[in-house]
Design a protein around this motif. Structure first.
Motif, short mmCIF file in Angstrom:
data_model
loop_
_atom_site.label_atom_id
_atom_site.label_comp_id
_atom_site.label_asym_id
_atom_site.label_seq_id
_atom_site.Cartn_x
_atom_site.Cartn_y
_atom_site.Cartn_z
N LEU A 77 35.87 -57.84 0.10
CA LEU A 77 34.26 -58.71 -0.36
C LEU A 77 33.12 -58.37 0.05
O LEU A 77 32.00 -58.43 -0.80
N LEU A 78 32.88 -57.31 0.92
CA LEU A 78 31.73 -55.85 0.68
C LEU A 78 31.94 -56.03 -0.43
O LEU A 78 30.59 -55.19 -1.36
N MET A 79 33.19 -55.29 -1.57
CA MET A 79 31.90 -54.62 -2.66
C MET A 79 31.96 -55.64 -3.74
O MET A 79 30.92 -55.46 -4.42
N TYR A 80 32.44 -56.50 -3.59
CA TYR A 80 32.28 -57.72 -4.63
C TYR A 80 30.68 -57.81 -3.90
O TYR A 80 29.75 -57.78 -5.12
N ARG A 81 30.11 -58.15 -3.04
CA ARG A 81 28.80 -58.26 -2.02
C ARG A 81 27.77 -57.70 -2.85
O ARG A 81 26.56 -57.44 -3.24
N ASN A 82 28.03 -56.38 -2.19
CA ASN A 82 27.17 -55.46 -2.83
C ASN A 82 27.39 -54.74 -4.13
O ASN A 82 26.40 -54.93 -4.53
N PHE A 83 28.00 -54.95 -4.96
CA PHE A 83 27.67 -55.16 -6.70
C PHE A 83 26.63 -55.95 -7.43
O PHE A 83 26.77 -55.95 -8.04
N HIS A 84 27.55 -57.29 -6.98
CA HIS A 84 26.93 -58.27 -7.43
C HIS A 84 25.26 -58.36 -7.00
O HIS A 84 23.99 -58.84 -7.86
N MET A 85 24.63 -57.13 -5.61
CA MET A 85 23.51 -56.98 -5.60
C MET A 85 22.84 -56.11 -6.03
O MET A 85 21.84 -56.19 -5.65
N LEU A 142 36.44 -71.51 8.86
CA LEU A 142 35.67 -71.82 7.69
C LEU A 142 34.84 -70.16 7.45
O LEU A 142 33.98 -69.85 6.12
N ALA A 143 35.27 -69.09 7.48
CA ALA A 143 34.62 -67.68 7.36
C ALA A 143 34.91 -67.71 5.84
O ALA A 143 34.34 -67.50 5.32
N GLY A 144 36.45 -67.91 4.97
CA GLY A 144 37.08 -67.68 4.17
C GLY A 144 35.95 -69.12 3.32
O GLY A 144 35.08 -67.98 2.08
N PRO A 145 36.06 -70.12 3.01
CA PRO A 145 35.52 -71.00 2.44
C PRO A 145 34.09 -71.06 2.47
O PRO A 145 33.17 -70.56 1.54
N TRP A 146 32.95 -70.82 3.59
CA TRP A 146 31.77 -69.70 3.08
C TRP A 146 31.29 -68.83 2.46
O TRP A 146 30.48 -69.31 1.84
N MET A 147 31.85 -68.29 3.10
CA MET A 147 32.17 -66.57 1.95
C MET A 147 32.24 -66.99 0.49
O MET A 147 31.73 -66.58 -0.72
N ALA A 148 33.23 -67.86 0.06
CA ALA A 148 33.36 -68.68 -1.38
C ALA A 148 32.59 -69.13 -2.00
O ALA A 148 31.53 -68.72 -3.23
N THR A 149 32.01 -69.91 -0.87
CA THR A 149 30.34 -70.19 -1.35
C THR A 149 29.64 -69.41 -1.46
O THR A 149 28.24 -69.81 -2.44
N PHE A 150 29.50 -69.10 -0.79
CA PHE A 150 28.02 -67.70 -0.53
C PHE A 150 28.27 -66.88 -1.92
O PHE A 150 26.97 -66.89 -2.17
N MET A 151 28.90 -66.48 -2.05
CA MET A 151 29.39 -65.53 -3.25
C MET A 151 29.67 -66.03 -4.11
O MET A 151 29.79 -65.53 -5.68
N ARG A 152 29.66 -67.55 -4.82
CA ARG A 152 29.72 -68.47 -5.82
C ARG A 152 30.84 -67.88 -6.37
O ARG A 152 31.40 -68.04 -7.51
N LEU A 153 32.27 -67.68 -5.58
CA LEU A 153 33.36 -66.92 -6.14
C LEU A 153 34.02 -68.53 -6.74
O LEU A 153 34.30 -69.55 -6.19
N ARG A 154 34.86 -68.51 -8.22
CA ARG A 154 35.13 -68.86 -9.18
C ARG A 154 36.51 -68.38 -9.83
O ARG A 154 36.49 -67.72 -9.89
N PRO A 155 37.37 -69.44 -9.98
CA PRO A 155 38.63 -69.08 -11.14
C PRO A 155 38.37 -68.28 -11.99
O PRO A 155 36.74 -69.15 -12.68
N GLY A 156 39.03 -67.32 -13.22
CA GLY A 156 38.23 -66.80 -14.27
C GLY A 156 36.80 -66.65 -14.18
O GLY A 156 36.68 -66.14 -15.09
N GLY A 157 36.31 -65.79 -12.72
CA GLY A 157 35.26 -65.40 -13.26
C GLY A 157 33.79 -66.32 -12.33
O GLY A 157 34.12 -67.90 -12.57
N THR A 158 33.17 -65.78 -12.40
CA THR A 158 31.62 -66.32 -11.02
C THR A 158 31.63 -67.82 -12.26
O THR A 158 30.36 -68.11 -12.41
#
Length: 326
Positions: free
Chosen positions: A142-150, A274-290
């Motif tokens: 999740l850190l890799m994902y966050r830093n890459f998208h920022m 709710l740590a996982g659900p919050w991160m999924a929402t904050f990072m706009r994670l979706r199946p098949g890509g954002t």
């Protein structure tokens, strides 16, 4: 008397300097909760950070606990760094990625060192041997994902992804029953002193979000087969999360679902569910890509109900209880 006056003036000047930068956030158009989070997450940059002449960067919790870049805590503490100093955030996660254990391929170190970011380890001061923390893998992805998208730096992602691939293989070894998530055993999450076993809400929620993040990063690197395989694993983990953990009478996710040697389900209400659900929402994670599926990953109605349940059950005059029983 003169000394008191000098100290008083200095404190007023310091308070003015603090208020001046904080009001830029609190008076902005950002949501109030987000402004407060940025202020809290940035305070550690002034006294609890190391920046060396070799361009190494590391955060630690306090001078009394100078464990550099502890991955489980860094996951929460580094959000201010990633927004205000993205280059530092990238260097820190790159250092965690480059720390290799030659004897245990893919295993992630818990920190970069004690007092200095040059001696990675698994244990805290005073510990003799540490359990393998199962939430580290989810947080690293999740850190890799966050830093890459920022930052949008594809080259940095390419350099770090080989470590992510090795870490994914290592984490798969910790999934002993095939439910899609690493199995905790003992004191092995970011909450010290709490033994966990079975399919637990904190680890499984973060792991579900992390697998979708990993799949999206793999897709960015044209690794379509890997992305599809990991996304299928994420879907299995998400289904398990919703079916085995939801407590309908209590309207929250149970602490853990029993498995194998520990068949009893823990129906406690955990603060971190709710740590996982919050991160999924904050990072706009979706199946098949954002840009894919428009619905949230986790059941949005349940997440709202669980947030109300946590506030009702765990709230105390001094803060929040980590776990409450039915």
């Amino acid at each position: 008397g003169n000394l008191k006056a000098v100290i008083s003036q200095a404190l007023c000047k310091k308070k003015g300097a603090v208020d001046e930068w904080q009001v830029r956030l609190t008076a902005s158009t950002l949501p109030g909760w987000y402004s407060r989070m940025l202020i809290n997450a940035s305070s550690v940059l002034t006294t609890n950070s190391i920046h060396t002449a070799a361009q190494e960067f590391s955060l630690f919790e306090s001078p009394d606990d100078p464990v550099c870049s502890p991955l489980d805590r860094h996951f929460y503490a580094s959000i201010g760094t990633s927004i205000f100093f993205p280059t530092f955030a990238e260097r820190e996660i790159a250092a965690l990625a480059s720390a290799d254990d030659k004897d245990e391929a893919g295993r992630l170190y818990r920190h970069l060192g004690i007092g200095v970011p040059k001696s990675p380890g698994y244990t805290w001061p005073g510990e003799t041997s540490g359990e393998e923390h199962v939430d580290l893998y989810a947080k690293y992805f999740l850190l890799m994902y966050r830093n890459f998208h920022m930052s949008g730096r594809l080259a940095s992602l390419m350099n770090q992804f080989s470590k992510a691939e090795a870490a994914l293989k290592r984490a798969a070894l910790l999934d002993r029953n095939g439910d899609g998530a690493p199995d905790p055993s003992g004191d092995c999450t970011t909450f010290p002193g709490w033994d966990v076993s079975g399919f637990d809400c904190y680890t499984a929620g973060l792991w579900t979000a992390a697998l979708y993040a990993y799949a999206d990063l793999a897709r960015r690197l044209k690794k379509e087969d890997d992305a599809a395989r990991v996304e299928a694993l994420a879907a299995r983990c998400l289904k398990q999360f919703e079916t085995s953990l939801w407590n309908e009478p209590g309207h929250y996710y149970n602490h853990a679902a029993g498995q194998d040697a520990n068949p009893e389900t823990s129906e406690s209400c955990h603060l971190g569910q709710l740590a996982g659900p919050w991160m999924a929402t904050f990072m706009r994670l979706r199946p098949g890509g954002t840009r894919g599926w428009p619905k949230p990953l986790f059941d949005d109605t349940r997440v709202t109900e669980a947030a109300h349940a946590i506030r009702k059950r765990n709230s105390r005059s001094t803060g929040f209880a980590l776990v409450t029983t039915p």
